[in-house]
Scaffold this motif. Structure first.
Motif, PDB file in Angstrom:
ATOM      1  N   GLU A 257     -27.813  37.573 -12.812  1.00 38.06           N
ATOM      2  CA  GLU A 257     -27.044  37.438 -11.576  1.00 38.06           C
ATOM      3  C   GLU A 257     -27.584  36.328 -10.687  1.00 38.06           C
ATOM      4  O   GLU A 257     -26.900  35.865  -9.779  1.00 38.06           O
ATOM      5  N   ASP A 258     -28.817  35.894 -10.954  1.00 34.84           N
ATOM      6  CA  ASP A 258     -29.424  34.802 -10.192  1.00 34.84           C
ATOM      7  C   ASP A 258     -29.163  33.438 -10.830  1.00 34.84           C
ATOM      8  O   ASP A 258     -29.675  32.421 -10.350  1.00 34.84           O
ATOM      9  N   PHE A 621     -20.531  26.323 -10.825  1.00 25.54           N
ATOM     10  CA  PHE A 621     -20.479  27.776 -10.880  1.00 25.54           C
ATOM     11  C   PHE A 621     -20.277  28.241 -12.313  1.00 25.54           C
ATOM     12  O   PHE A 621     -19.570  27.601 -13.102  1.00 25.54           O
ATOM     13  N   ALA A 622     -20.901  29.382 -12.637  1.00 28.56           N
ATOM     14  CA  ALA A 622     -20.768  29.969 -13.969  1.00 28.56           C
ATOM     15  C   ALA A 622     -19.698  31.051 -14.011  1.00 28.56           C
ATOM     16  O   ALA A 622     -19.419  31.583 -15.086  1.00 28.56           O
ATOM     17  N   ASN A 623     -19.114  31.370 -12.855  1.00 25.87           N
ATOM     18  CA  ASN A 623     -18.010  32.337 -12.835  1.00 25.87           C
ATOM     19  C   ASN A 623     -17.049  31.963 -11.716  1.00 25.87           C
ATOM     20  O   ASN A 623     -17.401  31.279 -10.754  1.00 25.87           O
ATOM     21  N   ASP A 625     -15.814  33.875  -9.578  1.00 23.57           N
ATOM     22  CA  ASP A 625     -16.157  34.566  -8.333  1.00 23.57           C
ATOM     23  C   ASP A 625     -17.106  33.737  -7.478  1.00 23.57           C
ATOM     24  O   ASP A 625     -17.309  34.032  -6.302  1.00 23.57           O
ATOM     25  N   ASN A 626     -17.707  32.710  -8.090  1.00 23.53           N
ATOM     26  CA  ASN A 626     -18.651  31.822  -7.409  1.00 23.53           C
ATOM     27  C   ASN A 626     -19.896  32.542  -6.913  1.00 23.53           C
ATOM     28  O   ASN A 626     -20.491  32.161  -5.895  1.00 23.53           O
ATOM     29  N   THR A 627     -20.310  33.566  -7.642  1.00 22.04           N
ATOM     30  CA  THR A 627     -21.532  34.288  -7.276  1.00 22.04           C
ATOM     31  C   THR A 627     -22.737  33.824  -8.080  1.00 22.04           C
ATOM     32  O   THR A 627     -23.874  34.132  -7.723  1.00 22.04           O
ATOM     33  N   ILE A 628     -22.493  33.103  -9.181  1.00 16.57           N
ATOM     34  CA  ILE A 628     -23.582  32.627 -10.040  1.00 16.57           C
ATOM     35  C   ILE A 628     -23.456  31.116 -10.171  1.00 16.57           C
ATOM     36  O   ILE A 628     -22.423  30.602 -10.596  1.00 16.57           O
ATOM     37  N   GLU A 629     -24.523  30.406  -9.813  1.00 16.34           N
ATOM     38  CA  GLU A 629     -24.494  28.942  -9.797  1.00 16.34           C
ATOM     39  C   GLU A 629     -25.532  28.379 -10.756  1.00 16.34           C
ATOM     40  O   GLU A 629     -26.653  28.882 -10.853  1.00 16.34           O
ATOM     41  N   LYS A 630     -25.143  27.319 -11.455  1.00 14.74           N
ATOM     42  CA  LYS A 630     -26.069  26.578 -12.314  1.00 14.74           C
ATOM     43  C   LYS A 630     -26.531  25.335 -11.562  1.00 14.74           C
ATOM     44  O   LYS A 630     -25.714  24.601 -11.002  1.00 14.74           O
ATOM     45  N   ASP A 631     -27.836  25.094 -11.553  1.00 13.39           N
ATOM     46  CA  ASP A 631     -28.397  23.975 -10.794  1.00 13.39           C
ATOM     47  C   ASP A 631     -27.966  22.635 -11.383  1.00 13.39           C
ATOM     48  O   ASP A 631     -27.677  22.509 -12.578  1.00 13.39           O
ATOM     49  N   GLY A 632     -27.941  21.614 -10.535  1.00  9.37           N
ATOM     50  CA  GLY A 632     -27.697  20.260 -10.998  1.00  9.37           C
ATOM     51  C   GLY A 632     -28.903  19.717 -11.751  1.00  9.37           C
ATOM     52  O   GLY A 632     -30.005  20.266 -11.684  1.00  9.37           O
ATOM     53  N   TYR A 633     -28.690  18.626 -12.468  1.00  6.25           N
ATOM     54  CA  TYR A 633     -29.770  18.047 -13.253  1.00  6.25           C
ATOM     55  C   TYR A 633     -29.497  16.570 -13.509  1.00  6.25           C
ATOM     56  O   TYR A 633     -28.363  16.095 -13.410  1.00  6.25           O
TER      57      TYR A 633
END
Length: 690
Positions: A257-258, A621-623, A625-633
């Motif tokens: 979830e993080d 975002f990974a969903n 719902d926009n509750t799970i975010e993937k960091d930039g790189y």
């Protein structure tokens, strides 16, 4: 060390310092200089011989030179060079891409030499001369297509000049690839010519199964194209290619979830006995005939068969799954059979009428589609905990169930497009297309218009505005998926519209092309499917009322000096669900606000060249719902090429390092199928040209 989008933007826009044409110094070309980064035409964009400066649309062409410099082995590695494309899920030995934030469909998002191309597998890029990225809805010329655009794969063509090249490359995991590219004339008159490609590739991936085995892939490709000049005005081309691609399954990593990986980036949750085995054939013919000095006709036919066996372990996570916890697998075996038959006929005329010049296209194309599936899944569930011995492969086979599920449809379209040259400064393009799809419980008709106006302040510059529409019929009138929460939901056709304003500018004695575009795309009726945790159901699908993507792009491609070459791009996207019951105001999965790409070559001597690249992708975002975010790189790659002359032959030696800084990052995919980055890797290659 972190890099912002500005880092790559500055790198990309440096050539603007030379924008004053009066101050441009004409450089005399000496040594080994040749401008193989810049391409002046993308035939897939207009289906005619219009140049990029005469195309009221944003188009990127990635040439073969860059593919070879990067030692690319997949289409995804090639498309990384255009920031407007971002990666989606890579599960099950295939690649998914988003263009301007919209996912490219396997059936309608790809072309090969102007033919609609089924792309549910990793494309054999060794047969390609270039890749054209055509941005925005393109239904007028190709029928069903998404709002983001199309990827047109341009294949290598026969040549009268004798060509024979053999190559080999390997990486730090022991992967190998052997290639042959041959061509030439088959008779003294050079009226009969050929081009042939052979590839044998064995890949060992960095990711590994929980029994310690590394994932592997075995691929073979054979391709042949033959040209015959029947007369001075008539060319006949026939082609055939076959691909076999077998690989272990990797359905991706799981996120907490993080937004953190559950476990490490090398762990595969599928069992080591899960696999996919694909056989693809393409064969067809093309005819080009010059009717007279003003008119010519092009006719094309392609038959594509795609057969796949997929033996799944089908791992499923639970809501409270932890790295060493228990999860469930539901094995099954299935066989898929897709058949694509495409045809087109184009009449192209270039003439003067009513005091203005016309480049007129009148054409028609069609697709016959068939899909059939056999599946056997009557097997007990497997409960597995990390660290246990891997369970044995179930003794099941898709042939045990002869219940065939199938679907088929056909569609055709007629289209007209006219590029009118009013004078040296002004051009107008317009056109329209009528489409009809024939499918049980899913008949559709549509009309798609297109309009563009181009202003040329000089021979080297274009400012344009364009408006285009796209149309995508749904597969049926209702959602048919018995593993979906909303099975039976009423479906509407998806429609898209785009307005675009852009500029294209050639500098440095026409060796460098700068471009920029502002776009506004809206789509209604998009299907949104997300994985869910449920005892029986696997997905939840909804239909968005309206999805809107606004943004801008900048790009530079070509030679800055006679030694330095670049291909660079930057994109900003503001993507939202504007009208949606569940996701109102949210951002779709895998659409970063900022992305940038830079690849360069510096020729140290006539024999030695150095390469460097930087690829940035912002947070996504990974969903929905926009509750799970993937960091930039930001990923940094470097490489070098050295040429050795052996008698009358040429040996090219290449060495590349990917992910130089060993960055750990997440690429495309959602919470249950995300792609984790590989660590630092190298690849070496030798290519002998006879």
């Amino acid at each position: 060390m972190k890099y912002s989008p500005l880092f790559l933007a500055i790198s990309m826009t440096v050539p603007f310092a030379h924008a004053d044409s009066n101050s441009i110094e004409v450089i005399e070309v000496t040594g080994s200089y040749f401008n193989d980064y810049k391409v002046d035409e993308a035939k897939g964009a207009m289906r005619t011989d219009a140049s990029l400066l005469e195309t009221a649309q944003s188009v990127t062409v990635i040439p073969r030179t860059i593919v070879e410099e990067q030692l690319a082995t997949t289409l995804g590695e090639v498309l990384t060079n255009d920031a407007s494309l971002s990666a989606g899920s890579k599960q099950r030995n295939r690649e998914v891409f988003n263009l301007r934030g919209f996912e490219l469909s396997s059936s309608t998002g790809y072309l090969r030499d102007g033919h609609q191309h089924w792309s549910h597998y990793q494309q054999p890029i060794e047969t390609l001369e270039a890749v054209e990225v055509i941005k925005g809805p393109s239904s007028i010329l190709y029928g069903q297509s998404g709002p983001g655009g199309l990827v047109n794969m341009v294949t290598k063509k026969p040549t009268a000049r004798n060509l024979f090249t053999i190559g080999a490359d390997t990486d730090q995991e022991g992967s190998t690839r052997f290639t042959l590219d041959a061509g030439g004339a088959l008779n003294d008159e050079e009226s009969l010519r050929y081009r042939a490609n052979l590839v044998k590739q064995d890949v060992t991936y960095q990711r590994e199964y929980q029994n310690g085995d590394q994932r592997e892939r075995d691929r073979f490709l054979g391709a042949l194209v033959v040209d015959y000049d029947v007369s001075d005005d008539l060319l006949l081309r026939v082609h055939y290619d076959y691909t076999n691609d077998k690989a272990g399954l990797d359905t991706g990593a799981w996120l907490s979830e993080d937004g953190e990986l559950i476990g490490d980036r090398k762990t595969i949750r599928d069992m080591s006995w899960a696999f996919t085995d694909i056989d693809v054939e393409n064969y067809g013919a093309d005819i080009n005939y010059n009717i007279n000095d003003n008119w010519r006709v092009a006719i094309g036919y392609n038959k594509q068969t795609f057969e796949r066996q997929r033996f799944e372990s089908a791992p499923r996570r639970t809501d409270d799954f932890v790295a060493d916890g228990e999860y469930e697998s539901r094995p099954y075996d299935r066989f898929d059979d897709w058949q694509f038959t495409t045809k087109f006929i184009d009449f192209i005329g270039e003439f003067t009428f009513a005091g203005v010049e016309h480049q007129l296209l009148i054409g028609a194309n069609s697709l016959d589609y068939y899909y059939g599936q056999l599946r056997f899944s009557d097997t007990p569930k497997i409960h597995y905990t990390s660290g246990q011995n891997e369970p044995a492969k179930p003794n099941i086979n898709y042939k045990d169930d002869d219940t065939l599920s199938s679907s088929e449809y056909d569609y055709y379209g007629i289209y007209l497009q006219d590029l009118i040259t009013i004078n040296d400064n002004w051009q107008v393009s317009f056109g329209g297309r009528y489409d009809k799809q024939n499918k049980e419980n899913a008949d559709n008709e549509s009309f798609s218009p297109k309009f563009g106006v181009l202003y040329h302040p000089s021979d080297q510059a274009t400012i344009y505005y364009s408006y285009t529409e796209g149309f995508e019929p749904q597969s049926s009138e209702t959602l048919i998926n018995d593993t979906d929460l909303n099975n039976g939901m009423k479906l509407k056709a998806a429609e898209s519209k785009q307005s675009e304003i852009g500029i294209k500018w050639q500098l440095a004695d026409e060796r460098l092309l700068l471009s920029g575009a502002i776009f506004d795309i809206s789509k209604t009726g998009k299907l949104l499917s997300e994985d869910i945790t449920h005892p029986v159901l696997r997905t939840s699908t909804t239909q968005a009322g309206e999805q809107r993507h606004k943004g801008f792009e900048l790009a530079a491609q070509g030679a800055i000096t006679d030694k330095l070459f670049i291909m660079s791009s930057l994109i900003n996207i503001d993507a939202t669900f504007e009208e949606d019951k569940l996701y109102q105001g949210n951002t779709p999965i895998d659409v970063p606000e900022w992305s940038a790409a830079l690849w360069s070559r510096y020729e140290v001597t006539d024999k030695l060249a150095l390469n460097a690249g930087a690829f940035y992708e912002g947070a996504r975002f990974a969903n929905n719902d926009n509750t799970i975010e993937k960091d930039g790189y930001t990923r940094i790659d470097i490489g070098a090429t050295y040429q050795v002359d052996i008698n009358e032959h040429q040996l090219n030696l290449r060495f590349n390092i990917n992910n130089l800084l060993d960055k750990k990052y997440l690429i495309g995919g959602g919470v249950s199928n995300v792609t984790a980055s590989d660590g630092i890797g190298f690849r070496v290659a030798a290519q002998l040209v006879f």
